[in-house]
Motif scaffolding. Structure first.
Motif, PDB file in Angstrom:
ATOM      1  N   LEU A   1      -6.446   0.661   7.535  1.00  0.00           N
ATOM      2  CA  LEU A   1      -6.507  -0.471   6.608  1.00  0.00           C
ATOM      3  C   LEU A   1      -5.225  -0.578   5.789  1.00  0.00           C
ATOM      4  O   LEU A   1      -4.708  -1.671   5.556  1.00  0.00           O
ATOM      5  CB  LEU A   1      -7.723  -0.331   5.683  1.00  0.00           C
ATOM      6  N   GLU A   2      -4.713   0.569   5.368  1.00  0.00           N
ATOM      7  CA  GLU A   2      -3.465   0.562   4.588  1.00  0.00           C
ATOM      8  C   GLU A   2      -2.308   0.008   5.418  1.00  0.00           C
ATOM      9  O   GLU A   2      -1.465  -0.720   4.905  1.00  0.00           O
ATOM     10  CB  GLU A   2      -3.143   1.975   4.098  1.00  0.00           C
ATOM     11  N   LEU A   3      -2.281   0.356   6.696  1.00  0.00           N
ATOM     12  CA  LEU A   3      -1.223  -0.186   7.571  1.00  0.00           C
ATOM     13  C   LEU A   3      -1.360  -1.700   7.704  1.00  0.00           C
ATOM     14  O   LEU A   3      -0.391  -2.395   7.970  1.00  0.00           O
ATOM     15  CB  LEU A   3      -1.289   0.471   8.952  1.00  0.00           C
ATOM     16  N   ARG A   4      -2.599  -2.196   7.523  1.00  0.00           N
ATOM     17  CA  ARG A   4      -2.816  -3.649   7.591  1.00  0.00           C
ATOM     18  C   ARG A   4      -2.524  -4.324   6.249  1.00  0.00           C
ATOM     19  O   ARG A   4      -2.666  -5.538   6.111  1.00  0.00           O
ATOM     20  CB  ARG A   4      -4.261  -3.946   7.993  1.00  0.00           C
ATOM     21  N   GLY A   5      -2.195  -3.526   5.236  1.00  0.00           N
ATOM     22  CA  GLY A   5      -1.827  -4.112   3.959  1.00  0.00           C
ATOM     23  C   GLY A   5      -2.937  -4.130   2.926  1.00  0.00           C
ATOM     24  O   GLY A   5      -2.780  -4.694   1.841  1.00  0.00           O
ATOM     25  N   HIS A   6      -4.104  -3.508   3.258  1.00  0.00           N
ATOM     26  CA  HIS A   6      -5.178  -3.421   2.261  1.00  0.00           C
ATOM     27  C   HIS A   6      -5.070  -2.091   1.530  1.00  0.00           C
ATOM     28  O   HIS A   6      -5.242  -1.035   2.149  1.00  0.00           O
ATOM     29  CB  HIS A   6      -6.553  -3.501   2.946  1.00  0.00           C
ATOM     30  N   ALA A   7      -4.805  -2.145   0.243  1.00  0.00           N
ATOM     31  CA  ALA A   7      -4.626  -0.898  -0.509  1.00  0.00           C
ATOM     32  C   ALA A   7      -5.957  -0.171  -0.653  1.00  0.00           C
ATOM     33  O   ALA A   7      -6.910  -0.700  -1.217  1.00  0.00           O
ATOM     34  CB  ALA A   7      -4.035  -1.196  -1.873  1.00  0.00           C
TER      35      ALA A   7
ATOM     36  N   THR B   1       0.846  -1.197   0.000  1.00  0.00           N
ATOM     37  CA  THR B   1       0.000   0.000   0.000  1.00  0.00           C
ATOM     38  C   THR B   1       0.882   1.247   0.000  1.00  0.00           C
ATOM     39  O   THR B   1       2.065   1.194   0.344  1.00  0.00           O
ATOM     40  CB  THR B   1      -0.901   0.063   1.255  1.00  0.00           C
ATOM     41  N   LYS B   2       0.271   2.371  -0.347  1.00  0.00           N
ATOM     42  CA  LYS B   2       1.017   3.629  -0.375  1.00  0.00           C
ATOM     43  C   LYS B   2       1.540   4.002   1.010  1.00  0.00           C
ATOM     44  O   LYS B   2       2.678   4.444   1.152  1.00  0.00           O
ATOM     45  CB  LYS B   2       0.104   4.756  -0.868  1.00  0.00           C
ATOM     46  N   THR B   3       0.677   3.851   2.025  1.00  0.00           N
ATOM     47  CA  THR B   3       1.064   4.237   3.377  1.00  0.00           C
ATOM     48  C   THR B   3       2.271   3.421   3.837  1.00  0.00           C
ATOM     49  O   THR B   3       3.210   3.951   4.431  1.00  0.00           O
ATOM     50  CB  THR B   3      -0.122   4.032   4.340  1.00  0.00           C
ATOM     51  N   LEU B   4       2.273   2.129   3.518  1.00  0.00           N
ATOM     52  CA  LEU B   4       3.408   1.282   3.888  1.00  0.00           C
ATOM     53  C   LEU B   4       4.623   1.569   3.001  1.00  0.00           C
ATOM     54  O   LEU B   4       5.764   1.448   3.449  1.00  0.00           O
ATOM     55  CB  LEU B   4       3.020  -0.202   3.817  1.00  0.00           C
TER      56      LEU B   4
ATOM     57  N   GLU C   1      -3.543  -1.616  14.984  1.00  0.00           N
ATOM     58  CA  GLU C   1      -4.370  -2.541  15.771  1.00  0.00           C
ATOM     59  C   GLU C   1      -5.635  -1.893  16.317  1.00  0.00           C
ATOM     60  O   GLU C   1      -6.438  -2.550  16.970  1.00  0.00           O
ATOM     61  CB  GLU C   1      -3.532  -3.099  16.934  1.00  0.00           C
ATOM     62  N   ALA C   2      -5.807  -0.603  16.046  1.00  0.00           N
ATOM     63  CA  ALA C   2      -6.967   0.106  16.604  1.00  0.00           C
ATOM     64  C   ALA C   2      -8.264  -0.451  16.012  1.00  0.00           C
ATOM     65  O   ALA C   2      -8.269  -1.007  14.905  1.00  0.00           O
ATOM     66  CB  ALA C   2      -6.857   1.593  16.317  1.00  0.00           C
ATOM     67  N   GLU C   3      -9.348  -0.266  16.755  1.00  0.00           N
ATOM     68  CA  GLU C   3     -10.634  -0.806  16.318  1.00  0.00           C
ATOM     69  C   GLU C   3     -11.217   0.081  15.212  1.00  0.00           C
ATOM     70  O   GLU C   3     -11.357   1.292  15.368  1.00  0.00           O
ATOM     71  CB  GLU C   3     -11.581  -0.883  17.532  1.00  0.00           C
ATOM     72  N   LEU C   4     -11.527  -0.544  14.085  1.00  0.00           N
ATOM     73  CA  LEU C   4     -11.917   0.223  12.894  1.00  0.00           C
ATOM     74  C   LEU C   4     -13.140   1.107  13.113  1.00  0.00           C
ATOM     75  O   LEU C   4     -13.167   2.270  12.722  1.00  0.00           O
ATOM     76  CB  LEU C   4     -12.202  -0.725  11.732  1.00  0.00           C
ATOM     77  N   GLY C   5     -14.165   0.530  13.745  1.00  0.00           N
ATOM     78  CA  GLY C   5     -15.409   1.262  13.960  1.00  0.00           C
ATOM     79  C   GLY C   5     -15.181   2.513  14.796  1.00  0.00           C
ATOM     80  O   GLY C   5     -15.689   3.588  14.496  1.00  0.00           O
ATOM     81  N   TRP C   6     -14.370   2.337  15.845  1.00  0.00           N
ATOM     82  CA  TRP C   6     -14.060   3.464  16.729  1.00  0.00           C
ATOM     83  C   TRP C   6     -13.320   4.567  15.954  1.00  0.00           C
ATOM     84  O   TRP C   6     -13.624   5.747  16.057  1.00  0.00           O
ATOM     85  CB  TRP C   6     -13.214   2.963  17.902  1.00  0.00           C
ATOM     86  N   ILE C   7     -12.344   4.154  15.141  1.00  0.00           N
ATOM     87  CA  ILE C   7     -11.576   5.128  14.354  1.00  0.00           C
ATOM     88  C   ILE C   7     -12.514   5.916  13.447  1.00  0.00           C
ATOM     89  O   ILE C   7     -12.444   7.138  13.352  1.00  0.00           O
ATOM     90  CB  ILE C   7     -10.502   4.403  13.491  1.00  0.00           C
ATOM     91  N   LYS C   8     -13.430   5.207  12.806  1.00  0.00           N
ATOM     92  CA  LYS C   8     -14.333   5.874  11.866  1.00  0.00           C
ATOM     93  C   LYS C   8     -15.274   6.833  12.607  1.00  0.00           C
ATOM     94  O   LYS C   8     -15.499   7.960  12.164  1.00  0.00           O
ATOM     95  CB  LYS C   8     -15.146   4.827  11.097  1.00  0.00           C
ATOM     96  N   ARG C   9     -15.817   6.381  13.739  1.00  0.00           N
ATOM     97  CA  ARG C   9     -16.742   7.231  14.517  1.00  0.00           C
ATOM     98  C   ARG C   9     -16.020   8.446  15.078  1.00  0.00           C
ATOM     99  O   ARG C   9     -16.457   9.566  14.947  1.00  0.00           O
ATOM    100  CB  ARG C   9     -17.334   6.425  15.679  1.00  0.00           C
ATOM    101  N   LYS C  10     -14.870   8.197  15.710  1.00  0.00           N
ATOM    102  CA  LYS C  10     -14.197   9.276  16.433  1.00  0.00           C
ATOM    103  C   LYS C  10     -13.474  10.216  15.466  1.00  0.00           C
ATOM    104  O   LYS C  10     -13.406  11.420  15.684  1.00  0.00           O
ATOM    105  CB  LYS C  10     -13.200   8.680  17.431  1.00  0.00           C
TER     106      LYS C  10
END
Ligand SMILES: [Mg+2]
Length: 416
Positions: A223-229, A142-145, A204-213
């Motif tokens: 997601l990019e840090l997890r390897g999903h482009a 991914t770009k971020t990685l 490792e943060a919880e996706l839903g929380w990241i999106k809400r907050k």
């Protein structure tokens, strides 16, 4: 899918060293416009502890002591070297996104049979051989990685890194949250307050929380840090929305005739860019201001509508000079002025009536000729007299190196 970020090492300093090999082993710094602050450092200059962005007067005492080589910025040279690096890289993959003057994302879709690490070294050696510039390359899914892989390539001295060959968690645990691409200081502060201080904790943060907050943008980063482009390569650069040319003066400007010289110079440059990108402009802004640090701060701008979309310097000049008259005030010490071209459209989309079409073609031919001459013999070889010949208000560039690659008079000389 694999993505690479290619980044030139110490770009401006390396451009200077490419044409003066004796600089390779010396500390080199490059200064911002008007020789104000340090904007680039060679690795030797970094080792002396000179910070990025430091005002030059604060490090001036080190210059003699450490034989530091000081340069005014030479954007003609850097822009041309950047174009050379880009065109060299374009030979290695069709998927190609210039990200800044010295950074490019490359996509390697369908390169499954290729050993990317080896390919990376080949790319790096070719760029070095063809342009003289050192680059670092980071491969990742991914770009971020890829950004992180690039840092690793630079810091480790290996030059090329494929992050998939490394322990990702170990790498991410070493990276401060603010260093992650797109995080910045504001999010960094908030994430730290929430206990997330490293790239690994963010991953490792919880996706839903990241999106809400925060937002879906930060969720994408996770997601990019997890390897999903999630952030695709932008293969077709977005059309420019505006073109601005503005500069600070080396000394206060008080006379209308000088302000007009400056505006005429800037509009000529802006029109050149317009033609380079094959665009026309329909709206023109002119602005001028005094120093922000003075008590009677004055700032004025005017916006002018052009009768037809154009890329002809003669038309733009006429309106820009009207603009200069409109923003001028006799009792003001101007220290900066500029022009902005707006409502840009691609020449290809232009619809003109028959007669306007013929005029447009003639104007285009004339302008192309002027551009060609200025490219070949140095910018300003042909210019409008109103732009001034002395330009004593012009930028301070006391230590600019030669424009080695863009000006005949300044080509490198090979001694017999
Ligand atoms: Mg760089």
């Amino acid at each position: 899918m694999s993505i690479a970020l290619v980044d030139c090492n110490n770009f401006y300093a390396s451009c200077e060293a490419a044409f003066q090999p004796m600089l390779q082993d010396l500390p080199v710094i490059v200064l911002s416009n008007n020789d104000g602050c340090v904007v680039a450092r060679s690795s030797q200059a970094k080792a002396l502890g000179i910070p990025m962005g430091e005002p030059f007067f604060k490090v001036q005492h080190l210059v003699q002591k450490h034989n530091i080589q000081v340069f005014s910025s030479n954007y003609g040279l850097y822009g041309d070297m950047s174009a050379r690096v880009m065109s060299t890289l374009a030979a290695f993959t069709p998927d190609f996104e210039p990200y800044s003057i010295d950074e490019v994302f490359l996509g390697f879709d369908g390169f499954n049979a290729v050993d990317l690490l080896e390919y990376g070294y080949q790319i790096r050696d070719t760029v070095k051989q063809w342009t003289g510039l050192p680059v670092s390359i980071g491969f990742a899914p991914t770009k971020t990685l890829a950004k992180i892989a690039n840092h690793l390539a630079k810091d480790s001295g290996e030059g090329v890194v494929d992050i998939t060959h490394h322990n990702l968690a170990a790498i991410l645990s070493e990276i401060a949250i603010e260093e992650v691409w797109g995080i910045g200081r504001r999010w960094g502060r908030s994430l730290r307050a929430a206990g997330i201080t490293t790239a690994l904790q963010l991953q490792e943060a919880e996706l839903g929380w990241i999106k809400r907050k925060y937002s879906v943008v930060l969720q994408r980063t996770v997601l990019e840090l997890r390897g999903h482009a999630c952030i695709p390569l932008e293969l077709a650069p977005p059309t420019r929305k505006s073109i601005m040319v503005s500069r600070s003066f080396r000394r206060p400007v008080t006379e209308l005739v000088e302000l007009k010289e400056a505006i005429a110079t800037y509009i000529s440059r802006a029109a050149e860019k317009l033609r380079l990108y094959q665009l026309t402009a329909n709206v023109l802004q002119v602005f001028a201001r005094s120093s922000r640090f003075k008590e009677d701060y004055y700032s004025e701008s005017v916006t002018l509508s052009l009768p037809n979309p154009t890329q002809d310097t003669r038309v733009l000049m006429l309106f820009a000079l009207q603009g200069a008259e409109a923003v001028y005030r006799p009792d003001c010490d101007f220290n900066k002025a500029g022009v902005v071209l707006l409502e840009l459209r691609s020449v290809a989309e232009e619809q003109l009536d028959l007669f306007a079409q013929r005029d447009a073609e003639r104007s285009m031919l004339l302008m192309q000729t002027v551009d060609q001459i200025n490219r070949q013999f140095g910018s300003g070889t042909i210019q409008f007299a109103v732009a001034g010949l002395q330009k004593s208000w012009g930028m301070r560039q006391e230590q600019r190196s030669n424009r080695w690659t863009t000006c005949w008079r300044e080509l490198p000389v090979v001694r017999a």
